[in-house]
Design a protein around this motif. Structure first.
Motif, PDB file in Angstrom:
ATOM      1  N   ARG A  87       0.830  -1.203   0.000  1.00 46.13           N
ATOM      2  CA  ARG A  87       0.000   0.000   0.000  1.00 46.13           C
ATOM      3  C   ARG A  87       0.867   1.256   0.000  1.00 46.13           C
ATOM      4  N   TRP A  88       0.374   2.281  -0.697  1.00 47.84           N
ATOM      5  CA  TRP A  88       1.032   3.591  -0.710  1.00 47.84           C
ATOM      6  C   TRP A  88       0.427   4.492   0.362  1.00 47.84           C
ATOM      7  N   PHE A  89       1.249   5.419   0.856  1.00 50.13           N
ATOM      8  CA  PHE A  89       0.757   6.389   1.831  1.00 50.13           C
ATOM      9  C   PHE A  89       1.598   7.656   1.747  1.00 50.13           C
ATOM     10  N   ALA A  90       1.033   8.754   2.246  1.00 53.97           N
ATOM     11  CA  ALA A  90       1.783   9.999   2.419  1.00 53.97           C
ATOM     12  C   ALA A  90       1.973  10.194   3.914  1.00 53.97           C
TER      13      ALA A  90
ATOM     14  N   ALA B 118       5.543  27.288  -4.324  1.00 54.40           N
ATOM     15  CA  ALA B 118       4.117  26.949  -4.270  1.00 54.40           C
ATOM     16  C   ALA B 118       3.790  26.069  -3.070  1.00 54.40           C
ATOM     17  N   GLY B 119       4.817  25.489  -2.437  1.00 58.07           N
ATOM     18  CA  GLY B 119       4.586  24.635  -1.282  1.00 58.07           C
ATOM     19  C   GLY B 119       3.934  23.321  -1.640  1.00 58.07           C
ATOM     20  N   ILE B 120       4.438  22.682  -2.700  1.00 58.66           N
ATOM     21  CA  ILE B 120       3.833  21.450  -3.189  1.00 58.66           C
ATOM     22  C   ILE B 120       4.871  20.348  -3.346  1.00 58.66           C
ATOM     23  N   LEU B 121       4.542  19.175  -2.821  1.00 60.59           N
ATOM     24  CA  LEU B 121       5.324  17.965  -3.064  1.00 60.59           C
ATOM     25  C   LEU B 121       4.372  16.959  -3.694  1.00 60.59           C
ATOM     26  N   GLY B 122       4.703  16.484  -4.899  1.00 63.87           N
ATOM     27  CA  GLY B 122       3.796  15.606  -5.620  1.00 63.87           C
ATOM     28  C   GLY B 122       4.398  14.253  -5.933  1.00 63.87           C
ATOM     29  N   LEU B 123       3.553  13.227  -5.885  1.00 66.96           N
ATOM     30  CA  LEU B 123       3.909  11.880  -6.317  1.00 66.96           C
ATOM     31  C   LEU B 123       3.400  11.723  -7.748  1.00 66.96           C
ATOM     32  N   VAL B 124       4.288  11.357  -8.668  1.00 64.94           N
ATOM     33  CA  VAL B 124       3.967  11.400 -10.090  1.00 64.94           C
ATOM     34  C   VAL B 124       3.935  10.009 -10.711  1.00 64.94           C
ATOM     35  N   ASP B 125       2.874   9.729 -11.456  1.00 58.76           N
ATOM     36  CA  ASP B 125       2.780   8.530 -12.281  1.00 58.76           C
ATOM     37  C   ASP B 125       3.542   8.813 -13.573  1.00 58.76           C
ATOM     38  N   VAL B 126       4.692   8.179 -13.767  1.00 64.68           N
ATOM     39  CA  VAL B 126       5.536   8.501 -14.920  1.00 64.68           C
ATOM     40  C   VAL B 126       4.950   7.971 -16.226  1.00 64.68           C
ATOM     41  N   GLU B 127       4.089   6.956 -16.147  1.00 63.73           N
ATOM     42  CA  GLU B 127       3.471   6.420 -17.349  1.00 63.73           C
ATOM     43  C   GLU B 127       2.371   7.351 -17.858  1.00 63.73           C
TER      44      GLU B 127
ATOM     45  N   VAL C 165      -2.668   6.581   0.012  1.00 61.78           N
ATOM     46  CA  VAL C 165      -2.643   7.080  -1.362  1.00 61.78           C
ATOM     47  C   VAL C 165      -3.268   6.017  -2.251  1.00 61.78           C
ATOM     48  N   LYS C 166      -4.290   6.404  -2.995  1.00 64.78           N
ATOM     49  CA  LYS C 166      -5.010   5.446  -3.833  1.00 64.78           C
ATOM     50  C   LYS C 166      -4.286   5.243  -5.155  1.00 64.78           C
ATOM     51  N   LEU C 167      -3.305   4.384  -5.128  1.00 62.50           N
ATOM     52  CA  LEU C 167      -2.543   4.032  -6.324  1.00 62.50           C
ATOM     53  C   LEU C 167      -2.651   2.521  -6.518  1.00 62.50           C
TER      54      LEU C 167
ATOM     55  N   ILE D  47      -0.347  11.995  -8.853  1.00 61.79           N
ATOM     56  CA  ILE D  47      -1.260  11.083  -8.180  1.00 61.79           C
ATOM     57  C   ILE D  47      -1.737  11.652  -6.862  1.00 61.79           C
ATOM     58  N   HIS D  48      -0.818  12.273  -6.140  1.00 65.28           N
ATOM     59  CA  HIS D  48      -1.122  12.747  -4.785  1.00 65.28           C
ATOM     60  C   HIS D  48      -0.231  13.954  -4.468  1.00 65.28           C
TER      61      HIS D  48
END
Length: 223
Positions: free
Chosen positions: A145-148, A174-183, A157-159, A188-189
């Motif tokens: 399972r994924w989580f932040a 901007a104060g943003i940290l993102g998890l990215v789907d490279v495909e 995290v629903k991945l 994602i989150h």
């Protein structure tokens, strides 16, 4: 043995924590976010893993771009004494600091079933684990399972499944940290944070290995 105990304690923090200011990103962000993000300068961040910070259970390879977890690890007394080294947790930092701008990197995760990826303040205590304090922000994978996670607070995290490779995007202003789907080239989150101090790419590992890929251009069209 010490590394194994540390991993169990770190995982315990995940199970006992609740709630965090994290927002899922199934689609395009709101217009006000989009305007703010687009004004931030983009920069290709080049980094390697910093051996001076690596816990004694972690070995670096491939010119310090990869890290592998050894369950028993080295006897801490056989590792060069260094105040920058993590002493309790299987954590390693990247060797470059982030003081501003928008940066993107990727991590090959297919050979690990338990890890954390994100950023942390460069001066974070070496007695802590990433995600267990208020100066580190990570996305993790454990028990399929994924989580932040930040400050011991965990949000799922629903991945679906686990991709071989994942992206990390940070927009300091901007104060943003993102998890990215490279495909799919999609965020994602997202974790919203007001960054104040110098940051480093941060990695926790309790199984297998990770391989980092920095100096990349941000995928076109990523919001």
């Amino acid at each position: 043995m010490a590394a194994a105990v540390s991993a169990r304690l770190c995982r315990l923090a995940e199970r006992t924590a609740v709630g965090v200011s994290v927002r899922p990103r199934p689609g395009v962000p709101p217009p006000e976010w989009r305007r703010f993000i687009s004004s931030t300068a983009r920069s290709d961040l080049h980094f390697r893993l910093d051996e001076q910070t690596a816990h004694s259970s972690l070995d670096l390879f491939k010119k310090n771009t990869g890290v592998i977890y050894r369950m028993l690890g080295l006897d801490p007394s056989h590792v060069r004494d260094n105040p920058a080294r993590f002493r309790e947790w299987a954590v390693v930092f990247g060797d470059e600091k982030i003081n501003g701008g928008r940066h993107y990197w990727e991590v090959t995760v297919k050979k690990s079933q338990e890890f954390r990826l994100g950023v942390a303040e460069a001066l974070m205590s070496r007695e802590d684990c990433v995600g267990t304090n208020s100066c580190s922000w990570v996305f993790g994978f454990a028990q399929r399972r994924w989580f932040a996670m930040t400050n011991k607070k965990v949000v799922p995290v629903k991945l679906v499944g686990k991709p071989d490779r994942i992206g990390i995007l940070i927009d300091y202003e901007a104060g943003i940290l993102g998890l990215v789907d490279v495909e799919k080239r999609a965020i994602i989150h997202t974790i919203r944070v007001q960054f104040k101090d110098a940051l480093c790419p941060a990695f926790g590992l309790w199984d297998g290995e990770l391989l980092t890929h920095s100096g990349l251009e941000e995928p076109e069209g990523l919001k």
